[in-house]
Write an enzyme that holds these catalytic residues in place. Structure first.
Site, PDB file in Angstrom:
ATOM      1  CE  LYS A  71     -14.921  12.285 -53.244  1.00 33.25           C
ATOM      2  NZ  LYS A  71     -14.916  10.792 -53.260  1.00 33.25           N
ATOM      3  CD  GLU A  86       8.373  14.302 -43.046  1.00 30.47           C
ATOM      4  OE1 GLU A  86       8.414  13.053 -43.035  1.00 30.47           O
ATOM      5  OE2 GLU A  86       9.388  15.005 -43.201  1.00 30.47           O
ATOM      6  CB  VAL A  91       6.459   8.382 -46.042  1.00 26.17           C
ATOM      7  CG1 VAL A  91       7.139   7.137 -45.482  1.00 26.17           C
ATOM      8  CG2 VAL A  91       6.473   8.339 -47.561  1.00 26.17           C
ATOM      9  CB  VAL A  94      -5.418  14.066 -42.692  1.00 23.62           C
ATOM     10  CG1 VAL A  94      -4.155  14.925 -42.683  1.00 23.62           C
ATOM     11  CG2 VAL A  94      -5.052  12.593 -42.564  1.00 23.62           C
ATOM     12  CD  GLU A 111     -10.363   4.064 -45.890  1.00 26.40           C
ATOM     13  OE1 GLU A 111     -11.602   4.166 -45.991  1.00 26.40           O
ATOM     14  OE2 GLU A 111      -9.633   4.976 -45.472  1.00 26.40           O
ATOM     15  CE  LYS A 127       1.787   5.099 -46.221  1.00 28.95           C
ATOM     16  NZ  LYS A 127       1.139   4.580 -44.996  1.00 28.95           N
TER      17      LYS A 127
END
Length: 402
Positions: A36, A118, A121, A11, A179, A194
């Site tokens: 990280k 925003e 969800v 993202v 994942e 959500k």
């Protein structure tokens, strides 16, 4: 606007690409990016602004903190610190908003800054803005949605490629939709968070996501998929909440959705949110629920909203937690999977209770049964009876919706 960005993953990369294309027109400047391990980002843009120390971010003169790290504990700590210091916050963290949204919005209001979420969800689907703005004159009656791209991808592959659950999950992991530890997605927890956020805004009551009825897709089998197809349905992980006479009810569970329902046609990582308002009736929002640019777009939209409307908060979450109403006496249609050896016992119980039912398919020692207008309470009673008479395997239930 001067930004501190926490996280440079999928993202974060999408957001930064959008900022780079549009930053001159919007006056956006990236002051620091927290990661990280800086070594993993050596070939990325803005490497000179990357840091592993959160204090480097807070030492900069930033207007807005964009939180995209995912870690609930640290994300909550950093968001709260920023708001208390009079810094706007944009986050995609559904866990933080579901658990602490009311507290954080109150801090933002007290400090005269914005908290936008925003992207927490439905990825790129602007459902929170629609609820907060476009439907503000409506009393929201219900929400029906597909809110988790990972589980929708898995179920799509099980239907379309005839894969078993474990093989469809592996495929989702290979293409990056699941994942290495997919628990939050496949057990339904991500979708429940959500749904709680949307319900909080829609019904103006604080819903604890753990109080929803939650059942994931990890027990869905090829037999369930084939049985749903026999009934003209596709199985989806459906999020549903509604308010009636002031009482909120809701669930996240696998459902056999008839093919005429728009929810049945949503495939792969896409999401759909159907909202029913008392004035506008039903509206549906469809789009990508995951991915770099889809979610990054929602984050970027929140950033630009803050530029245009500083200090405003579109979404409110009530402080008072409401009880989530469960009605075990409500009659629904179900596909129920039982061990083959217990079917004669089940058949007798259903007949004795004058229920309408029929066998659908059998496979691998299980049999699927379609039962009309039965309550969860009755299905619980059958399970308990089977357990007490030596059939240890519990039934698997999939609710049917039109």
């Amino acid at each position: 606007m001067k930004l501190g960005i926490l996280g440079y993953g999928v993202v974060g990369s999408g957001l930064i690409n959008m900022i780079d294309k549009d930053s001159k027109d919007r006056g956006i400047e990236i002051k620091g990016i927290l990661v990280k391990d800086k070594r993993k980002h050596i070939d990325k843009k803005h490497y000179e602004k990357i840091t592993e120390d959160i204090e480097d971010i807070f030492s900069e003169d930033i207007d807005t903190l964009v939180e995209l790290i995912g870690d609930e504990e640290n994300a909550y700590k950093y968001i709260k610190r920023a708001l208390e210091n009079g810094i706007n916050v944009v986050t995609a963290n559904k866990a933080v908003i579901a658990d602490y949204g009311d507290e954080l919005i109150n801090i933002a209001r007290e400090k005269g800054v914005s908290l936008r979420f925003e992207a927490s969800v439905a990825g790129g689907v602007p459902v929170i803005k629609v609820l907060s703005e476009a439907m503000s004159g409506n009393q929201i009656k219900s929400i029906n949605a597909i809110l988790n791209g990972t589980t929708n991808f898995i179920l799509s592959k099980m239907h379309d490629e005839k894969l078993e659950y474990k093989d469809a999950l592996k495929k989702a992991q290979e293409v990056g939709f699941a994942e290495a530890d997919p628990s939050a997605d496949v057990f339904g927890y991500d979708a429940a968070r959500k749904l709680a956020i949307l319900s909080n805004i829609a019904f103006e009551k604080r819903v604890n996501w753990k109080d929803l009825y939650i059942c994931g897709i990890d027990k869905v089998s090829a037999l369930d998929i084939d049985s749903a197809s026999e009934l003209g349905c596709r199985i989806k992980l459906i999020c549903h909440s509604e308010v009636e006479n002031g009482k909120v009810s809701g669930y996240v569970r696998p459902a056999a959705v008839e093919t005429g329902n728009p929810l049945s046609g949503i495939v792969n990582e896409n999401n759909l949110v159907e909202i029913c308002g008392d004035s506008v009736g039903k509206i549906a929002l469809v789009g990508k629920g995951a991915g770099s640019f889809a979610t990054g777009s929602a984050v970027y939209s929140d950033v630009t909203d803050i530029i245009e409307n500083p200090g405003s908060n579109l979404s409110e979450i009530s402080d008072e937690i409401t009880n989530v109403y469960k009605n075990p006496e409500k009659k629904e249609d179900f596909i129920v999977r039982y061990p083959v050896e217990s079917y004669e016992v089940v058949e007798n119980i259903l007949s004795d209770n004058n229920l309408i039912f029929r066998k659908i398919l059998s496979k691998d020692g299980d049999i699927s049964v379609f039962i009309e207008k039965v309550t969860e309470k009755k299905l619980d009673e059958i399970d308990e009876y089977l357990k007490n008479t030596g059939f240890q395997k519990s039934s698997i239930r999939i609710i049917k919706i039109d």
